[in-house]
Design a protein around this motif. Structure first.
Motif, PDB file in Angstrom:
ATOM      1  N   GLY A   1      -4.780  11.908   3.980  1.00  0.00           N
ATOM      2  CA  GLY A   1      -6.066  13.092   3.331  1.00  0.00           C
ATOM      3  C   GLY A   1      -6.804  11.568   2.597  1.00  0.00           C
ATOM      4  N   LEU A   2      -6.075  10.654   1.889  1.00  0.00           N
ATOM      5  CA  LEU A   2      -5.831   9.547   0.993  1.00  0.00           C
ATOM      6  C   LEU A   2      -5.872   8.691   1.267  1.00  0.00           C
ATOM      7  N   GLY A   3      -5.700   8.254   2.952  1.00  0.00           N
ATOM      8  CA  GLY A   3      -6.052   6.797   3.424  1.00  0.00           C
ATOM      9  C   GLY A   3      -4.487   5.809   2.623  1.00  0.00           C
ATOM     10  N   LEU A   4      -4.757   5.047   2.717  1.00  0.00           N
ATOM     11  CA  LEU A   4      -4.401   3.541   2.694  1.00  0.00           C
ATOM     12  C   LEU A   4      -4.871   3.122   1.341  1.00  0.00           C
TER      13      LEU A   4
ATOM     14  N   GLN B   1       0.124   5.340   1.598  1.00  0.00           N
ATOM     15  CA  GLN B   1      -0.218   5.933   2.725  1.00  0.00           C
ATOM     16  C   GLN B   1      -0.167   7.013   2.156  1.00  0.00           C
TER      17      GLN B   1
ATOM     18  N   TYR C   1       0.546  -0.894  -0.091  1.00  0.00           N
ATOM     19  CA  TYR C   1      -0.222   0.017  -0.148  1.00  0.00           C
ATOM     20  C   TYR C   1       0.923   1.210  -0.027  1.00  0.00           C
TER      21      TYR C   1
ATOM     22  N   MET D   1       4.604   7.453   2.279  1.00  0.00           N
ATOM     23  CA  MET D   1       4.714   6.592   2.930  1.00  0.00           C
ATOM     24  C   MET D   1       4.329   4.920   2.083  1.00  0.00           C
TER      25      MET D   1
END
Lengths: 113, 109
Positions: free
Chosen positions: B40-43, B37, B35, B88
């Motif tokens: 504001g967009l999350g995973l 990260q 993933y 990340m």
């Protein structure tokens, strides 16, 4: 409409308070529900894992799932400054081979000493 | 306890470089995931693997590839790094529940 909605916070509470964190979702196929805690600059750490509706308790943490309302909650009792982190909800379905997880964007929690 | 280890915590690379991110798990899990990260967009799922040499695209595979030659190791490759790949990167292991590594914070200059 997003598949999962989670209030980003920040949520500030005094030490010892009961904290309630929530997510709502739209897909009734979700059967597995998780809560992760993520400290700054670290990966998500699994806190709670539940299947279908009901409650699950682990120490100071309680996870609730209400599938009829498509609503999940995490309660933290006797909150501590060390609980200050971002909490992510996550969910996935039950179909064999289903891999897709849906994550909330996280709620930032700050517990004040 | 499940241990998912990502080889680097922080990495700085230049645009156009080929970048390798490594992930190792110690629980003999068949399923592994990559993933990214972003605030504001999350995973967001990049790729996943359900067995050695098997892979499937996730939601945002463009600009990435993966390799799974051994069950315990899943590599993410940025073929030609670009600044919009600064993020990340999180590796996860197991189907239900997923367990995450500590992440690699990658900066592309």
């Amino acid at each position: 409409q997003k598949e999962v909605e989670q209030d980003p916070g920040p949520l500030s509470v005094p030490e010892g308070a009961i904290v309630s964190l929530n997510c709502t979702y739209s897909n009734s196929a979700f059967q597995y529900f998780m809560w992760y805690r993520q400290y700054s600059r670290k990966g998500p750490e699994l806190l709670m894992y539940t299947y279908s509706s009901g409650n699950k308790e682990d120490g100071r943490f309680t996870a609730q799932v209400d599938k009829s309302s498509k609503y999940i909650s995490l309660f933290i009792r006797d909150s501590q400054p060390s609980d200050s982190a971002t909490y992510l909800c996550a969910m996935t379905g039950t179909t064999s081979g289903t891999y897709k997880y849906i994550f909330g964007t996280g709620t930032r929690l700050k517990v004040l000493a | 306890d499940v241990k998912v280890t990502q080889s680097s915590r922080y990495l700085v690379k230049r645009t156009g470089e080929k970048v390798f991110l490594e992930c190792v798990q110690d629980m003999d899990h068949e399923n592994m995931f990559w993933y990214r990260q972003d605030p504001g967009l999350g995973l967001r799922l990049i790729y996943f693997s359900y067995d050695v040499k098997m892979k499937e695209k996730g939601d945002i595979p463009e600009g990435y590839s993966v390799s799974r030659e051994k069950k315990e190791r899943f590599s993410l490759i940025l073929e030609s790094a670009s600044t919009n790949q600064t993020s990340m990167y999180l590796c996860a292991s197991n189907l239900r529940p997923q367990h995450f590594g500590d992440g690699t914070r990658l900066s592309i200059l």
